[in-house]
Design an enzyme around this catalytic site. Structure first.
Site, PDB file in Angstrom:
ATOM      1  N   ASP A  53     -38.630 -23.187 -47.746  1.00 55.86           N
ATOM      2  CA  ASP A  53     -39.123 -22.848 -49.085  1.00 55.86           C
ATOM      3  C   ASP A  53     -38.046 -22.137 -49.895  1.00 55.86           C
ATOM      4  O   ASP A  53     -37.176 -21.473 -49.333  1.00 55.86           O
ATOM      5  CB  ASP A  53     -40.373 -21.959 -48.948  1.00 55.86           C
ATOM      6  CG  ASP A  53     -41.199 -21.943 -50.220  1.00 55.86           C
ATOM      7  OD1 ASP A  53     -40.905 -22.715 -51.150  1.00 55.86           O
ATOM      8  OD2 ASP A  53     -42.152 -21.141 -50.292  1.00 55.86           O
ATOM      9  N   HIS A  69     -32.818 -28.742 -53.699  1.00 56.74           N
ATOM     10  CA  HIS A  69     -33.191 -29.503 -52.491  1.00 56.74           C
ATOM     11  C   HIS A  69     -31.937 -30.017 -51.778  1.00 56.74           C
ATOM     12  O   HIS A  69     -31.868 -30.000 -50.551  1.00 56.74           O
ATOM     13  CB  HIS A  69     -34.112 -30.668 -52.865  1.00 56.74           C
ATOM     14  CG  HIS A  69     -35.433 -30.217 -53.440  1.00 56.74           C
ATOM     15  ND1 HIS A  69     -36.214 -29.256 -52.822  1.00 56.74           N
ATOM     16  CD2 HIS A  69     -36.117 -30.576 -54.564  1.00 56.74           C
ATOM     17  CE1 HIS A  69     -37.309 -29.059 -53.541  1.00 56.74           C
ATOM     18  NE2 HIS A  69     -37.274 -29.838 -54.613  1.00 56.74           N
ATOM     19  N   LEU A  71     -32.541 -31.929 -28.483  1.00 59.07           N
ATOM     20  CA  LEU A  71     -33.533 -31.406 -29.432  1.00 59.07           C
ATOM     21  C   LEU A  71     -34.396 -32.522 -30.019  1.00 59.07           C
ATOM     22  O   LEU A  71     -33.879 -33.575 -30.388  1.00 59.07           O
ATOM     23  CB  LEU A  71     -32.764 -30.719 -30.573  1.00 59.07           C
ATOM     24  CG  LEU A  71     -33.603 -30.227 -31.748  1.00 59.07           C
ATOM     25  CD1 LEU A  71     -34.324 -28.934 -31.384  1.00 59.07           C
ATOM     26  CD2 LEU A  71     -32.719 -29.994 -32.981  1.00 59.07           C
TER      27      LEU A  71
HETATM   28  C1  FPP Z   1     -39.910 -26.157 -50.893  1.00 63.59           C
HETATM   29  O1  FPP Z   1     -39.143 -25.514 -51.874  1.00 63.59           O
HETATM   30  C2  FPP Z   1     -39.177 -27.313 -50.372  1.00 63.59           C
HETATM   31  C3  FPP Z   1     -39.649 -28.589 -50.386  1.00 63.59           C
HETATM   32  C4  FPP Z   1     -40.971 -28.932 -50.901  1.00 63.59           C
HETATM   33  C5  FPP Z   1     -38.831 -29.710 -49.896  1.00 63.59           C
HETATM   34  C6  FPP Z   1     -37.929 -29.444 -48.737  1.00 63.59           C
HETATM   35  C7  FPP Z   1     -36.980 -30.552 -48.628  1.00 63.59           C
HETATM   36  C8  FPP Z   1     -35.659 -30.461 -48.350  1.00 63.59           C
HETATM   37  C9  FPP Z   1     -35.007 -29.189 -47.988  1.00 63.59           C
HETATM   38  C10 FPP Z   1     -34.754 -31.651 -48.420  1.00 63.59           C
HETATM   39  C11 FPP Z   1     -35.295 -33.023 -48.102  1.00 63.59           C
HETATM   40  C12 FPP Z   1     -35.692 -33.216 -46.710  1.00 63.59           C
HETATM   41  C13 FPP Z   1     -35.007 -33.816 -45.721  1.00 63.59           C
HETATM   42  C14 FPP Z   1     -35.635 -33.917 -44.393  1.00 63.59           C
HETATM   43  C15 FPP Z   1     -33.652 -34.368 -45.866  1.00 63.59           C
HETATM   44  P1  FPP Z   1     -39.712 -25.438 -53.358  1.00 63.59           P
HETATM   45  O2  FPP Z   1     -39.246 -26.619 -54.096  1.00 63.59           O
HETATM   46  O3  FPP Z   1     -41.202 -25.292 -53.317  1.00 63.59           O
HETATM   47  O4  FPP Z   1     -39.042 -24.122 -53.851  1.00 63.59           O
HETATM   48  P2  FPP Z   1     -39.664 -23.101 -54.927  1.00 63.59           P
HETATM   49  O5  FPP Z   1     -40.938 -22.556 -54.325  1.00 63.59           O
HETATM   50  O6  FPP Z   1     -38.593 -22.065 -55.040  1.00 63.59           O
HETATM   51  O7  FPP Z   1     -39.893 -23.855 -56.194  1.00 63.59           O
END
Ligand code: FPP
Length: 253
Positions: A32, A49, A143
């Site tokens: 997150d 991301h 893993l």
């Molecule tokens: C939450 O942060 C994150 C996500 C919903 C996506 C996580 C995905 C990745 C890290 C990359 C893609 C995945 C792979 C497996 C390559 P948020 O966007 O909710 O952050 P915020 O709360 O600060 O807005």
């Protein structure tokens, strides 16, 4: 080949070390804070991301190195479809890119590339890459990296209830035989141990529909660091904290 850890203890700072003999077998991470990381830098969310993927690379490598057997990353929830189409598309693209770019190294390091969730709703290209990555790595012994995609704990339970109902109807199982072990076998995570620890960076302190059943006795570790800033030292800190916890599972000592 990544360096496999051989020492008995890993020194983190002068003050403490983590016990290599008590590494959690399953770590779940709610990645997150990508959006906030980007906002703090006046960047588009997609770049947050993208930076998050770099953290994934480092953390996967480290988990494999220190002997974590299962790492489950919450990458896209059943609720994340509510985000703007642009953001959803960029996440799907990052997933495909990650699988393509990292496949060789992950495979060479014995990592199983697994996924959980209702993959049938993902773009076909994502499904194809995920299936192919799994088929080619399923016999690896290192893993087990599980990407939770279009995953929701409630959705997983509803799916399990329906399958149990069907199997009762077909005479495959008997209602009196339903117990915790059996329910676990109907979940996406069948065959995996429950996560001993669930990590959530970015300051939020909630489960957000992640591993509702499996997390019944997981230890939680929260921190204010946004996922793109989450470093190997934070993983070590989480494991160090976990190793100090008194896990009683409802009993007393
Ligand atoms: C939450 O942060 C994150 C996500 C919903 C996506 C996580 C995905 C990745 C890290 C990359 C893609 C995945 C792979 C497996 C390559 P948020 O966007 O909710 O952050 P915020 O709360 O600060 O807005």
């Amino acid at each position: 080949m990544w360096n496999i850890f051989k020492k008995e203890k890993i020194l983190i700072t002068d003050e403490y070390s983590i016990d290599i003999n008590n590494i959690p077998s399953h770590i779940g991470i709610i990645m997150d804070g990508n959006g906030r990381w980007a906002k703090e830098r006046n960047l588009p969310r997609a770049l947050g991301h993208k930076a998050g993927v770099e953290t994934i690379r480092n953390i996967v490598k480290e988990c494999n190195k220190i002997g974590v057997k299962y790492l489950t990353l919450y990458a896209f929830s059943t609720e994340n479809w509510k985000r703007p189409a642009d953001e959803v598309n960029s996440l799907m693209k990052l997933l495909v890119e990650y699988l393509k770019v990292e496949f060789k190294e992950l495979n060479a390091n014995d990592v199983v590339i697994n996924s959980i969730g209702d993959l049938s709703k993902l773009p076909l290209l994502c499904q194809k890459e995920l299936n192919s990555a799994y088929e080619q790595t399923k016999k690896n012994k290192g893993l087990v990296l599980t990407l939770a995609l279009n995953y929701g704990g409630r959705d997983e339970l509803i799916r399990a209830f329906k399958k149990i109902h069907t199997d009762i109807d077909n005479g495959k199982i008997n209602i009196v035989d339903i117990n915790e072990n059996m329910v676990s076998k109907y979940l996406y995570t069948a065959g995996m141990p429950d996560p001993e620890i669930i990590i959530r960076p970015s300051g939020e302190q909630r489960l957000s529909n992640f591993m509702l059943w499996q997390g019944a006795y997981s230890e939680f570790w929260y921190s204010n660091i946004n996922w793109p800033d989450f470093k190997i030292k934070h993983l070590h800190m989480a494991i160090y904290d976990y190793q100090k916890r008194d896990r009683r599972f409802g009993g007393i000592k």
